[in-house]
Design an enzyme around this catalytic site. Sequence first.
Site, short mmCIF file in Angstrom:
data_model
loop_
_atom_site.label_atom_id
_atom_site.label_comp_id
_atom_site.label_asym_id
_atom_site.label_seq_id
_atom_site.Cartn_x
_atom_site.Cartn_y
_atom_site.Cartn_z
N CYS A 76 8.77 10.76 43.58
CA CYS A 76 7.74 10.02 44.02
C CYS A 76 6.71 9.92 43.10
CB CYS A 76 7.46 10.44 45.41
SG CYS A 76 6.77 12.20 45.57
N HIS A 169 -0.44 10.54 47.07
CA HIS A 169 -0.52 11.29 45.74
C HIS A 169 -1.64 10.80 44.68
CE1 HIS A 169 2.70 13.21 47.76
NE2 HIS A 169 3.86 12.90 46.92
#
Length: 178
Positions: A76, A169
């Site tokens: 990711c 994130h």
Amino acid sequence: MRTELEAKIAFSGLDASVAGEIETDFAQNGFYVISNSRNHRFDEDVPLMIPEVNYDHLELLKSQNYKGGIVTNPNCSTIGLALVLKPLYDAFGIEAVNVVTMQAVSGGGYPGVPSLDIIDNVVPFIGGEEKKMETEPLKILGKLTSGKIENANFKISAQCNRVAVIDGHTETSRLILR
């Protein structure tokens, strides 16, 4: 009236401990597997895909020895980094990248990070994550030549941290252009 359709695409979100063998079996039996696991990411003939960056790597499917095929997606955090690096790499070339990630607890999967380890804390190491961040972009940004990927040629240094946020994130990066 019910008609039966035979699915030819399998989306795999299996845990890496079992994904490799199962995904290979599906591909050998005529399915095109889109995998979220790390197992096949560095197989020479398997695309590590971000369609906006390296759609041409789908040509690798033609060289796979399956009735179907396998395509993987990157880690990711790698996706965000590679999307930023692609236009800079194409326009100027890159000599080196330093990236620091602050990754949410949701990225740890189930059962996640123990609560006492993350409350009011930053966990300064995520096992295996730095290696993915340092290697995957090189394959993704690599050139497809004669049915093989020639990895991009620059250095990446990554530091990956787990932080006490639920979702999302964040990355910071420093690039040295050629």
